[in-house]
Write an enzyme that holds these catalytic residues in place. Structure first.
Site, PDB file in Angstrom:
ATOM      1  N   SER A 175    -129.688 -13.452 132.803  1.00 49.99           N
ATOM      2  CA  SER A 175    -129.465 -13.875 131.516  1.00 49.99           C
ATOM      3  C   SER A 175    -128.136 -14.376 130.984  1.00 49.99           C
ATOM      4  O   SER A 175    -127.884 -14.874 130.230  1.00 49.99           O
ATOM      5  CB  SER A 175    -130.039 -12.617 130.838  1.00 49.99           C
ATOM      6  OG  SER A 175    -129.486 -11.341 131.119  1.00 49.99           O
ATOM      7  N   HIS A 203    -135.838 -16.032 130.777  1.00 47.13           N
ATOM      8  CA  HIS A 203    -135.150 -17.076 130.538  1.00 47.13           C
ATOM      9  C   HIS A 203    -135.375 -18.506 131.509  1.00 47.13           C
ATOM     10  O   HIS A 203    -135.066 -19.578 131.580  1.00 47.13           O
ATOM     11  CB  HIS A 203    -133.551 -16.761 130.813  1.00 47.13           C
ATOM     12  CG  HIS A 203    -133.048 -15.829 129.832  1.00 47.13           C
ATOM     13  ND1 HIS A 203    -132.728 -16.264 128.438  1.00 47.13           N
ATOM     14  CD2 HIS A 203    -132.819 -14.451 130.237  1.00 47.13           C
ATOM     15  CE1 HIS A 203    -132.301 -14.853 128.086  1.00 47.13           C
ATOM     16  NE2 HIS A 203    -132.630 -13.961 128.810  1.00 47.13           N
ATOM     17  N   LYS A 234    -138.159 -16.214 123.300  1.00 45.45           N
ATOM     18  CA  LYS A 234    -136.918 -17.345 123.771  1.00 45.45           C
ATOM     19  C   LYS A 234    -137.629 -18.678 123.469  1.00 45.45           C
ATOM     20  O   LYS A 234    -137.807 -18.915 122.580  1.00 45.45           O
ATOM     21  CB  LYS A 234    -136.648 -16.944 124.820  1.00 45.45           C
ATOM     22  CG  LYS A 234    -136.161 -15.388 124.961  1.00 45.45           C
ATOM     23  CD  LYS A 234    -135.563 -14.868 126.141  1.00 45.45           C
ATOM     24  CE  LYS A 234    -134.535 -13.535 125.892  1.00 45.45           C
ATOM     25  NZ  LYS A 234    -135.327 -12.249 125.590  1.00 45.45           N
TER      26      LYS A 234
HETATM   27  C1  PLP Z   1    -133.647 -11.139 131.361  1.00 42.79           C
HETATM   28  C2  PLP Z   1    -134.357 -10.455 130.342  1.00 42.79           C
HETATM   29  N1  PLP Z   1    -135.271  -9.639 130.258  1.00 42.79           N
HETATM   30  C3  PLP Z   1    -135.967  -9.108 129.085  1.00 42.79           C
HETATM   31  C4  PLP Z   1    -135.356  -9.351 127.984  1.00 42.79           C
HETATM   32  C5  PLP Z   1    -136.068  -8.733 126.942  1.00 42.79           C
HETATM   33  O1  PLP Z   1    -136.823  -9.400 125.972  1.00 42.79           O
HETATM   34  P1  PLP Z   1    -137.183  -9.255 124.408  1.00 42.79           P
HETATM   35  O2  PLP Z   1    -135.985  -9.914 123.918  1.00 42.79           O
HETATM   36  O3  PLP Z   1    -138.325  -9.660 124.331  1.00 42.79           O
HETATM   37  O4  PLP Z   1    -137.034  -7.801 124.421  1.00 42.79           O
HETATM   38  C6  PLP Z   1    -134.259 -10.076 127.642  1.00 42.79           C
HETATM   39  C7  PLP Z   1    -133.695 -10.132 126.582  1.00 42.79           C
HETATM   40  O5  PLP Z   1    -132.705 -10.702 126.159  1.00 42.79           O
HETATM   41  C8  PLP Z   1    -133.797 -10.788 128.897  1.00 42.79           C
HETATM   42  O6  PLP Z   1    -132.654 -11.668 128.548  1.00 42.79           O
END
Ligand code: PLP
Length: 407
Positions: A175, A203, A234
């Protein structure tokens, strides 16, 4: 705990955070503190959060289903629109079943902790998202944090763990760096060591692979990854998350996964919006191509300014700065110049690797991305910021166990 003292400490170390007010929908440009700025830090990669079809689907669902699901999926909240979206997501991911969650954070923390327990070992990349790290902590399993994308280190840990190896978990696209996990090697190790594999496509969904089907599909590994997690908040422009896998996995999670059992089901407008966004993605995969082309244009323009861009090939384009205070200063200076690019600092990234995490959107105009790069380049020169210590990106980890300490 002395809250004031802790806040002061954060201020002094350049790690204090505050919420900024955006006064418009997500888009290539937003109203921030009363003026229009270019937005370069949204995960609304395909520009669907403000797409008229998606908004309409949410509005229609609010009128026909109401605004809330009323309870947990297991109590009274499981509606036909949840089941329909799950069917569509399972088909999209090439898996037998899908299960919706309130958010990616809930999905990761819940699923990781459901799939490993005391006496077992979870293997987690050191740059995995915080929700995975928290899932590891909640599981009470031992956590082996392998060096970033280092499959030799992972293999070493798997050999040491033997029969206790329960789960390998990795971001598909990292991320904060935008690089892609070495999934083929990881899948091979998971097969060889008989250890379940989970990939977080937060992502990657809508951004990578054929038709935006993610990093697992790009690597052709649908049959080798046991658990695929993706988010609806996203590229799909809504809110919530999903986990795909076998029917048995789904049944197991319905019976054991605490964030599914003890949290209210996703609200109908969010579910309907995600469903419409998914239909849009399947019908118009060219948006994914536009996103990739925009990301490449942004990368090129930043490099032309002499900025230190990480080795991403995705829509996440980190400009590595180094110290937290410098990253904050660059972000503020960019904003003065009309570019909203958020500074990312520890603990989100390892110390010494603070950065501006830029994200391209399919709806950006290339000339605006080039302008943003020029402004960032100008701001960095004004501040005398040359770039960060990229080698330190390998340092630091958020969870350790005896196996890791032995490494
Ligand atoms: C790699 C990754 N997994 C999980 C999440 C969490 O997702 P959510 O924003 O739907 O809670 C994020 C959020 O930024 C993320 O970057």
């Amino acid at each position: 705990m002395d809250l004031g003292a802790r806040l002061e400490e954060l201020r002094e170390s350049g790690l204090h955070r505050r919420l900024r007010l955006v006064e418009s929908p997500q888009g290539p440009e937003v109203q921030l503190d009363g003026r229009a700025v270019l937005l370069l830090c949204s995960n609304d990669y395909l520009g669907l959060a403000d797409h008229s079809h998606v908004r309409r689907a949410a509005a229609d669902a609010a009128m026909s289903w109401g605004t809330g699901a009323g309870a947990s999926r297991l109590v009274s909240g499981s509606m036909t629109i949840h089941a329909e979206l799950e069917r569509a997501l399972a088909e999209f991911e090439g898996k037998p079943a899908a299960l919706l969650f309130g958010s990616g954070y809930l999905a990761n923390s819940g699923v990781v902790s459901a799939l490993a327990g005391r006496g077992e070992v979870v293997f987690s990349d050191e740059l995995n998202h915080a929700s995975i790290i928290d899932g590891c902590r909640l599981s009470r399993a031992e956590t082996f944090v392998y060096r970033h994308a280092d499959t030799e280190h992972l293999e070493w840990g798997l050999r040491r763990a033997g029969e206790r190896a329960a789960l390998i978990v990795t971001d598909g696209v990292f991320s904060m760096d935008g690089n892609v996990a070495p999934l083929a090697e990881i899948a091979e190790l998971s097969g060889r060591h008989g250890c379940r594999l989970m990939v977080d496509e937060a992502h990657a969904t809508g951004a990578l692979g054929p038709g935006g089907r993610g990093s697992v599909a790009e690597a052709g590994l649908e049959q080798h990854v046991d658990v695929v997690m993706g988010t609806l908040g996203k590229a799909l422009g809504s809110y919530g998350a999903y986990v795909c896998g076998s029917e048995r996995l789904k049944e197991y999670l319905v019976n054991t996964c605490r964030p599914l059992i003890f949290s209210t089901a996703p609200p109908p407008p969010a579910v309907a919006a995600a469903r419409r966004a998914l239909e849009f993605l399947v019908a118009r995969p060219n948006r994914v191509e536009r996103l990739a082309a925009n990301a490449e244009a942004l990368r090129e323009a930043l490099r032309a300014e002499g900025l230190r861009v990480g080795d991403s090939r995705t829509q996440i384009v980190p400009v590595i700065v180094g110290e937290a205070a410098e990253a904050t200063a660059l972000s503020e200076a960019a904003l003065e110049r009309g570019v909203f690019a958020q500074a990312i600092r520890p603990p989100t990234v390892p110390p010494g690797t603070s950065r501006l995490r830029l994200t391209a959107m399919a709806t950006h105009r290339v000339k605006d991305l080039r302008r943003a790069a020029r402004e960032l380049g100008g701001a960095a020169r004004e501040l005398g910021i040359a770039g960060g210590r990229v080698e330190e990106m390998q340092a630091g980890s958020a969870a350790t166990g005896p196996l890791e300490r032995a490494a």
